[in-house]
Design a protein around this motif. Structure first.
Motif, PDB file in Angstrom:
ATOM      1  N   PRO A  67      41.572  36.957  44.554  1.00 58.24           N
ATOM      2  CA  PRO A  67      42.737  35.667  43.992  1.00 58.24           C
ATOM      3  C   PRO A  67      42.639  34.611  44.430  1.00 58.24           C
ATOM      4  O   PRO A  67      42.560  33.979  46.008  1.00 58.24           O
ATOM      5  N   ALA A 103      41.472  32.767  39.842  1.00 60.57           N
ATOM      6  CA  ALA A 103      41.855  33.860  39.559  1.00 60.57           C
ATOM      7  C   ALA A 103      43.015  34.185  39.818  1.00 60.57           C
ATOM      8  O   ALA A 103      44.099  33.420  41.455  1.00 60.57           O
ATOM      9  N   LYS A 104      44.265  34.431  39.462  1.00 62.33           N
ATOM     10  CA  LYS A 104      45.605  35.437  40.511  1.00 62.33           C
ATOM     11  C   LYS A 104      45.461  37.088  41.189  1.00 62.33           C
ATOM     12  O   LYS A 104      46.925  36.984  41.440  1.00 62.33           O
ATOM     13  N   ARG A 105      44.388  37.445  40.645  1.00 66.31           N
ATOM     14  CA  ARG A 105      44.391  38.196  40.955  1.00 66.31           C
ATOM     15  C   ARG A 105      43.296  38.507  41.584  1.00 66.31           C
ATOM     16  O   ARG A 105      42.281  38.367  40.895  1.00 66.31           O
ATOM     17  N   THR A 106      42.634  40.161  42.039  1.00 66.22           N
ATOM     18  CA  THR A 106      41.021  40.389  42.252  1.00 66.22           C
ATOM     19  C   THR A 106      40.523  40.961  41.166  1.00 66.22           C
ATOM     20  O   THR A 106      40.768  41.744  40.232  1.00 66.22           O
ATOM     21  N   LEU A 107      39.426  40.099  40.407  1.00 63.74           N
ATOM     22  CA  LEU A 107      38.041  40.341  39.809  1.00 63.74           C
ATOM     23  C   LEU A 107      37.243  41.302  39.993  1.00 63.74           C
ATOM     24  O   LEU A 107      36.179  40.332  40.622  1.00 63.74           O
ATOM     25  N   ILE A 113      38.053  40.387  32.047  1.00 63.42           N
ATOM     26  CA  ILE A 113      38.414  39.497  32.769  1.00 63.42           C
ATOM     27  C   ILE A 113      39.495  39.675  31.955  1.00 63.42           C
ATOM     28  O   ILE A 113      39.830  38.772  31.142  1.00 63.42           O
ATOM     29  N   PRO A 114      41.478  39.807  31.931  1.00 60.53           N
ATOM     30  CA  PRO A 114      42.426  40.270  31.584  1.00 60.53           C
ATOM     31  C   PRO A 114      42.239  38.843  31.638  1.00 60.53           C
ATOM     32  O   PRO A 114      42.649  38.150  32.356  1.00 60.53           O
ATOM     33  N   ALA A 117      45.238  37.246  34.416  1.00 61.12           N
ATOM     34  CA  ALA A 117      44.615  37.249  35.712  1.00 61.12           C
ATOM     35  C   ALA A 117      44.261  36.356  35.845  1.00 61.12           C
ATOM     36  O   ALA A 117      43.768  36.327  37.247  1.00 61.12           O
ATOM     37  N   ARG A 119      44.492  31.015  35.930  1.00 62.37           N
ATOM     38  CA  ARG A 119      45.182  30.612  35.647  1.00 62.37           C
ATOM     39  C   ARG A 119      44.692  29.041  35.217  1.00 62.37           C
ATOM     40  O   ARG A 119      43.400  29.455  36.210  1.00 62.37           O
TER      41      ARG A 119
END
Length: 183
Positions: A67, A103-107, A113-114, A117, A119
């Motif tokens: 993130p 990344a907004k969260r862990t990928l 990649i949603p 997730a 930005r």
């Protein structure tokens, strides 16, 4: 009616040989060299494929992306989807959707990649000093303010005017300034 084991075994071997000869190759490898003899087989393979993403190339992480980390193309790898594999609707899989995003969260590697997730990268960080502009007709008023939240281009953020201490809401512009309007 009685069946003999030998006759059943011969029937199974014949059916297996027929299946291997006619349908043993993957659909992508069944290219006809003689177009006049196998046109109906090509048409049925196309109809079976229908709206599937046959051979579609997608990008997925090749390593863990944490993130707040900016996604670059070196952290992604190209993967070709197999026949019958469907890409979920709300995922980012193309270079222009992913390069430079954050990344907004862990990928995780090997996973889609949603879209939610990732930005846009922030143009203004929280606590940064920015120029604030109010424009109405020919009148332009500028001031210095401190951002109370981060924002990307087009985001509505709150800022505090350094001189008056008033909190204003404004839109982040592409050059990193904030434009406020009359409220």
């Amino acid at each position: 009616m009685m069946s003999t084991p030998g006759l059943l075994s011969v029937f199974r071997r014949t059916a297996l040989a027929f299946a291997l000869v006619t349908g043993g190759m993957p659909a992508s490898a069944q290219e006809s060299t003689n177009q006049s003899t196998d046109q109906s087989a090509d048409q049925s393979a196309t109809q079976i494929a229908g709206n599937q993403a046959v051979g579609e190339v997608v990008l997925i992480p090749s390593r863990v992306i944490y993130p707040g980390e900016t996604i670059n193309l070196a952290a992604l790898k190209k993967v070709t989807l197999i026949v019958g594999k469907h890409k979920p609707e709300a995922v980012a899989t193309r270079a222009e959707e992913l390069d430079g995003k954050v990344a907004k969260r862990t990928l995780l590697p090997g996973r889609y990649i949603p879209s939610i997730a990732i930005r846009e990268a922030w143009l203004v960080e929280q606590g940064a000093s920015v120029q604030v502009f109010f424009i109405a007709g020919g009148l332009t008023i500028s001031a210095t303010a401190v951002t109370l939240q981060p924002g990307a281009a087009g985001d509505l953020v709150k800022v505090r005017n350094i001189d008056s201490g008033k909190i204003l809401s404004g839109t982040v512009m592409a050059d990193g300034t904030i434009q406020v309007s009359a409220s």
